[in-house]
Design a protein around this motif. Sequence first.
Motif, short mmCIF file in Angstrom:
data_model
loop_
_atom_site.label_atom_id
_atom_site.label_comp_id
_atom_site.label_asym_id
_atom_site.label_seq_id
_atom_site.Cartn_x
_atom_site.Cartn_y
_atom_site.Cartn_z
N PHE A 174 -1.79 7.37 -6.22
CA PHE A 174 -2.97 8.17 -6.53
C PHE A 174 -2.65 9.62 -6.23
O PHE A 174 -1.91 9.93 -5.28
CB PHE A 174 -4.17 7.73 -5.70
N ILE A 175 -3.20 10.53 -7.04
CA ILE A 175 -3.00 11.94 -6.77
C ILE A 175 -3.64 12.27 -5.42
O ILE A 175 -4.72 11.75 -5.11
CB ILE A 175 -3.58 12.81 -7.91
N PRO A 176 -2.99 13.06 -4.58
CA PRO A 176 -3.49 13.27 -3.21
C PRO A 176 -4.92 13.80 -3.16
O PRO A 176 -5.35 14.54 -4.04
CB PRO A 176 -2.50 14.30 -2.64
N ALA A 391 0.07 -1.51 1.98
CA ALA A 391 -0.85 -0.37 2.01
C ALA A 391 -1.96 -0.63 3.01
O ALA A 391 -2.42 -1.76 3.17
CB ALA A 391 -1.45 -0.13 0.62
N ILE A 392 -2.36 0.43 3.69
CA ILE A 392 -3.43 0.35 4.68
C ILE A 392 -4.63 1.12 4.15
O ILE A 392 -4.48 2.21 3.59
CB ILE A 392 -2.98 0.92 6.03
N SER A 393 -5.83 0.55 4.30
CA SER A 393 -7.04 1.19 3.79
C SER A 393 -7.26 2.53 4.50
O SER A 393 -6.85 2.71 5.65
CB SER A 393 -8.25 0.29 3.99
N VAL A 432 0.90 -1.93 -4.75
CA VAL A 432 -0.51 -1.99 -4.35
C VAL A 432 -0.85 -0.73 -3.57
O VAL A 432 -0.07 -0.29 -2.72
CB VAL A 432 -0.79 -3.27 -3.51
N GLN A 433 -1.99 -0.09 -3.90
CA GLN A 433 -2.42 1.12 -3.22
C GLN A 433 -3.95 1.17 -3.18
O GLN A 433 -4.61 0.80 -4.15
CB GLN A 433 -1.90 2.38 -3.94
N TRP A 434 -4.49 1.65 -2.06
CA TRP A 434 -5.92 1.88 -1.93
C TRP A 434 -6.27 3.26 -2.49
O TRP A 434 -5.52 4.22 -2.33
CB TRP A 434 -6.34 1.85 -0.46
N HIS A 435 -7.46 3.33 -3.11
CA HIS A 435 -7.95 4.65 -3.56
C HIS A 435 -8.29 5.49 -2.32
O HIS A 435 -8.90 4.98 -1.38
CB HIS A 435 -9.19 4.47 -4.44
#
Length: 455
Positions: A174-176, A391-393, A432-435
Amino acid sequence: MAGGGSGRVPTGHAAETFISEHTFREGHRAVEGGSASKKRKREGKGDPSVMSGAGAYRGPWAKYEEERPDAASDEEFGSDVEVEIVYEEDEIEDNPDRAPEKLAGTDYRDTEAEGERSEFVGSRQYDYQGRTYMHVPTDLDIKLSGDYEPKNFIPKKLTHTYRYHTKAITQVRFIPDSGHLLLSASADSNMALWDCYNQRELLRTYSGHNKSVVDIDFNPSGTQFVSASYDRQMKLWDTETGKCLNRFTSGKTPHVVRFNPGTPHEFLAGMSDKKILQYDTRSGEMVQEYDHHLGAINTITFCDENRRFITTSDDRSVRAWEYGIPVPIKFIAEPHMFSMVRSSPHPSGKYVAMQSSDNQITVYSSTDKFRQNRKKSYRGHDVSGYAPDVAISPDGQFITSGSGSGEVFVWDWKSCKVWHKIQASDAPVLAVQWHPRESSKLITGDNNGILKYWD
């Protein structure tokens, strides 16, 4: 010399006989090149200042002179006659027609000759005010800029599917800060930028590598990103225009690339030859080299307010470094450890979660002690043969991982128990990545090249 009797030797039958010392010496001289008066001479050693051609320095490698005809006496030739030697290199230089060089089976083509391409494929490149997709939308139900106190929940349902890539998704970012754009990298050698809101469409494609793109990372502002590929190239891209701004290579394969959030014009690259290289995007030069690992580098994780970073390698060790100083400040290697293939920092800044090859996620402290937290181990998923992301929330409450079975596992950070499993695909889930802003949005990428957005 005298002897008697006979016997068998490994090469046949030998019979002993009598021979005088004088007869033996005469026969020896005849075999070695004749009488002492015809002893062969070495050529002159030559001049040490001459590299090739006549009179070149030969030193102890000087050959023996060729045998001269009997009619030519030493007086005729002189005792220190120089012999001109023609070397093959001289003939090759005079030959203008060189044979074309052939690539070995393991050689790579020069990707600089390939050319980079980027194409805008969205429905509208500019809004009514002339702004591109880089502008953070303000007409949404959620605030995507400014201060934010994260509170996360477990995603349960599929809300959107993104399709463009033809091979496995290797990484998503995701874009920072705002998270309104999503960048994906694939084994099909392409990268794609997606809209996370509005029509959720494909906005721009980036191509320029000729082998699988193994990792991508945004700079802290999101205006640029770096890509690493198995074609041994790392490339810096402009997110908005798609232009390739710079190329970096050491001749080895990069496995992981990470921008330093505290020094936005520098990034680290973990290489297949066990080195970690530090590059400056402004000059394009390598400014530091960290060379203490004994195997290919797998992960790089910044910690301690970006003053330090932690690395893992195929040598089954964990090392901590001061940024800019090429000597490890901590080295961890124990017999029970396996290779750590992916990593993720905890939002608190105190821990780093590592995806271990023995089907568990381990946790290390990222403060001064840099030691393993034995109480935290997350199990249940299968990662053998793959390198699923971890990934961590944003609120630090959940830890998530892909798996070889196509499931996405969600554990509780404190209790280490599995809270939920999502059957995200029938193929292994690698990314896998959190928003960064939404409370329960999660993106997954599988081995078939399909991205799925969960809420």
